[in-house]
Design an enzyme around this catalytic site. Structure first.
Site, PDB file in Angstrom:
ATOM      1  N   TYR A   1       0.835  -1.209   0.000  1.00  0.00           N
ATOM      2  CA  TYR A   1       0.000   0.000   0.000  1.00  0.00           C
ATOM      3  C   TYR A   1       0.867   1.254   0.000  1.00  0.00           C
ATOM      4  O   TYR A   1       1.810   1.390   0.782  1.00  0.00           O
ATOM      5  CB  TYR A   1      -0.920   0.019   1.221  1.00  0.00           C
TER       6      TYR A   1
ATOM      7  N   HIS B   1      -4.174  16.510  -2.428  1.00  0.00           N
ATOM      8  CA  HIS B   1      -4.556  16.597  -1.011  1.00  0.00           C
ATOM      9  C   HIS B   1      -4.376  18.004  -0.429  1.00  0.00           C
ATOM     10  O   HIS B   1      -4.674  18.236   0.739  1.00  0.00           O
ATOM     11  CB  HIS B   1      -3.747  15.596  -0.187  1.00  0.00           C
TER      12      HIS B   1
ATOM     13  N   ASN C   1       1.157  11.475   5.708  1.00  0.00           N
ATOM     14  CA  ASN C   1       0.592  10.598   6.725  1.00  0.00           C
ATOM     15  C   ASN C   1       1.245  10.927   8.058  1.00  0.00           C
ATOM     16  O   ASN C   1       2.463  10.846   8.191  1.00  0.00           O
ATOM     17  CB  ASN C   1       0.857   9.129   6.382  1.00  0.00           C
TER      18      ASN C   1
ATOM     19  N   TYR D   1     -15.909  30.082  47.052  1.00  0.00           N
ATOM     20  CA  TYR D   1     -15.189  28.974  46.426  1.00  0.00           C
ATOM     21  C   TYR D   1     -14.052  29.449  45.513  1.00  0.00           C
ATOM     22  O   TYR D   1     -13.012  28.797  45.418  1.00  0.00           O
ATOM     23  CB  TYR D   1     -16.142  28.116  45.599  1.00  0.00           C
TER      24      TYR D   1
ATOM     25  N   ARG E   1     -11.314  29.989  48.050  1.00  0.00           N
ATOM     26  CA  ARG E   1     -11.015  28.851  48.910  1.00  0.00           C
ATOM     27  C   ARG E   1     -10.593  27.607  48.121  1.00  0.00           C
ATOM     28  O   ARG E   1      -9.777  26.808  48.579  1.00  0.00           O
ATOM     29  CB  ARG E   1     -12.256  28.537  49.741  1.00  0.00           C
TER      30      ARG E   1
ATOM     31  N   PHE F   1      -1.440   6.608  12.218  1.00  0.00           N
ATOM     32  CA  PHE F   1      -1.742   7.994  11.838  1.00  0.00           C
ATOM     33  C   PHE F   1      -2.980   8.542  12.532  1.00  0.00           C
ATOM     34  O   PHE F   1      -3.269   9.732  12.437  1.00  0.00           O
ATOM     35  CB  PHE F   1      -1.983   8.073  10.323  1.00  0.00           C
TER      36      PHE F   1
ATOM     37  N   GLU G   1     -12.218   5.245   5.373  1.00  0.00           N
ATOM     38  CA  GLU G   1     -11.789   5.930   6.591  1.00  0.00           C
ATOM     39  C   GLU G   1     -13.062   6.318   7.348  1.00  0.00           C
ATOM     40  O   GLU G   1     -13.512   7.462   7.312  1.00  0.00           O
ATOM     41  CB  GLU G   1     -10.918   7.132   6.221  1.00  0.00           C
TER      42      GLU G   1
END
Length: 522
Positions: free
Chosen positions: A55, A85, A197, A281, A284, A329, A413
């Site tokens: 791959y 991409h 990646n 609070y 404190r 990844f 994916e």
């Protein structure tokens, strides 16, 4: 800190990463690293020659993993993946974060499991050393399959495309290469995939947020102590014995810091016999709230440093006959702690806003709205409107991005982390938090002057004086936005915290005694 760092070999920390980004640490590729890089690249070449299907080496990507790519097209494939991409949108990320992306990617690739050629890594190192920083849009990553879109933009300059920031200007990469006499890198098999990646976008935001969040935590304790003094609160809730009964490390650290910050205060001693039973609070419970935020910060820091030394490529090349296509990844290991840190940072702002409000009520001897002549003057009423707006904005940013997932790549994916959004949200929350803390600091400095002639501790008086060098006491209304901006600058450039550390050192006082894991050098 070691002034030299061996990429792919030494252990990378948040501090070293920031040092590499700022030029105080020099990164090098050692002889041992060079051997690993060359061996891994030779493994990939052997895979290509053997025509064994792996791959990303001789196949398409994502849903196209079953598409075979011929040997002559494997190089073209790497070029096209960076182009296809590069789909990021929105504002450009800060150059420092883009530079940290280069550093963290170089370290991961130099481990020798990605099959990347040495010339590619040397060009990335050239970008780092010469501050030729790629322009990367902030949006487009879903935080799985790696931060594909931002990493693609980050490495377009390797092939002569995209834009870079160079000598203070954004310019086309082709122009910079022409000026410097360099040629685009010719990517080999798998290199394009190896470059994009990984989790380096998420990781680089985490690195920067670890630093900024730590700064806010250090400031919050000091400002909280100043507000407590102004409101004549008690230091009893910070007794070490109390926190030994509920020994969260962050809580114990904050209680210890508050004890040191309040030591030998005339203001504190002036009301030891008062009739007040308990403080609100937000005064404190500072050890519990600030301390819980410290614990969240430490969790983020520890996981960030694990990720800094991880290989998040896919596939992983162990040898020419041993490759694994896995899921290193996937951004979930960082997305969850980043979301957790969002909650912690937002809560640090929430409790700070509550103290701002307390300072305005006109109780415990303070004038209402921290000014004697109100009516004609609005005093410090409106700065608290700003803290109220900012804490609410932070609440809206607390929806955990990691709780959502949208399938991509036609379902291949089918579960993604959205960790890139987690990192950007935390960065924005910290922007708001710095303003909130600046406004509380401005208010506490105003309030503590109504306790004169009594003085606070040496350390808190130094904190007050540091602010007063730039921002004066307000006798009447003025444009408080200018004061806020000035104090925010002290917060953001770390000068306030650095000054406090120097003051503590001069007093031979340790503000973080026995809690070294909770510190970084700013």
């Amino acid at each position: 800190m070691n002034k030299h760092f061996n990429y792919g070999e030494d252990h990378l920390t948040v501090e070293i990463t920031l040092g590499l980004a700022r030029g105080t640490v020099k990164g090098v590729l050692s002889e041992n690293t060079l051997k690993k890089i060359k061996k891994s690249q030779a493994d990939v070449q052997e895979i290509v020659a053997s025509q064994r299907t792996v791959y990303g080496v001789n196949t398409g990507f994502g849903i196209l993993a079953n598409k075979s790519i011929s040997e002559e097209d494997t190089r073209t494939l790497q070029y096209k993946i960076l182009q296809s991409h590069s789909v990021g949108v929105g504002d450009n990320i800060p150059p420092e974060i883009a530079k940290i992306m280069l550093i963290t990617k170089l370290h991961a690739l130099a481990r020798g499991y990605s099959g990347v050629q040495l010339t590619t890594l040397e060009r990335i190192l050239w970008h780092i050393e010469n501050n030729v920083i790629p322009v990367v849009p902030e949006k487009g990553s879903v935080g799985a399959s790696g931060d594909l879109a931002p990493l693609s933009h980050l490495f377009l300059p390797l092939i002569g495309l995209g834009e870079v920031e160079y000598r203070g200007e954004i310019t086309a990469t082709s122009r910079v290469l022409e000026r410097t006499g360099l040629e685009p890198v010719q990517l080999g098999p798998k290199e394009g995939l190896a470059l994009i990646n990984g989790t380096q976008f998420i990781l680089s935001y985490a690195v920067k947020c670890v630093e900024r969040f730590f700064n806010c935590l250090e400031i919050a304790d000091v400002i909280g102590a100043m507000s407590l003094e102004s409101l004549q609160g008690t230091k009893a809730p910070f007794d070490a014995r109390l926190h030994e009964l509920r020994p969260f490390a962050g809580n114990q650290l904050v209680a210890q810091r508050l004890r040191v910050l309040l030591r030998d205060s005339e203001i504190m001693e002036s009301h030891v016999d008062c009739e007040r039973v308990q403080d609100p609070y937000s005064l404190r419970c500072m050890p519990q709230v600030h301390g819980a935020a410290r614990n969240a910060w430490l969790h983020l820091k520890e996981l960030t440093e694990t990720e800094l030394n991880s290989v998040t490529d896919n596939p992983i090349i162990f040898s020419s006959n041993d490759t694994i296509s896995g899921g290193n990844f996937h951004g979930q290991p960082m997305a969850l702690p980043l979301d957790y840190a969002c909650f912690a940072a937002a809560e640090l702002g929430n409790i700070s806003d509550r103290r701002c409000y307390l300072l305005l009520e006109g109780k415990f001897g303070l004038p209402m709205l921290l000014m004697n002549d109100v009516g004609l003057n609005s005093g410090f009423m409106i700065p608290q409107y700003t803290t109220a707006a900012l804490v609410t904005e932070n609440k809206t940013l607390c929806f955990p991005a990691s709780a959502d997932s949208v399938p991509t790549s036609l379902g291949q994916e089918d579960h993604v982390s959205m960790g890139s959004i987690s990192g950007r949200k935390l960065y924005k929350i910290l922007d708001n938090l710095e303003y909130i803390l600046a406004i509380e600091l401005m208010s506490a400095c105003q309030a503590i002057e109504f306790r004169r002639p009594l003085k606070s501790s040496v350390l808190l008086e130094e904190a007050h004086e540091f602010v007063r060098r730039k921002v004066s006491f307000a006798k009447e209304d003025r444009i408080f936005a200018e004061d806020i901006k000035e104090i925010k600058r002290m917060v953001q450039d770390y000068s306030f915290v650095k000054n406090m550390k120097e003051a503590a050192r001069a007093q031979q006082t340790e503000l973080n005694q026995n809690y070294s894991t909770f510190t970084i050098n700013l």
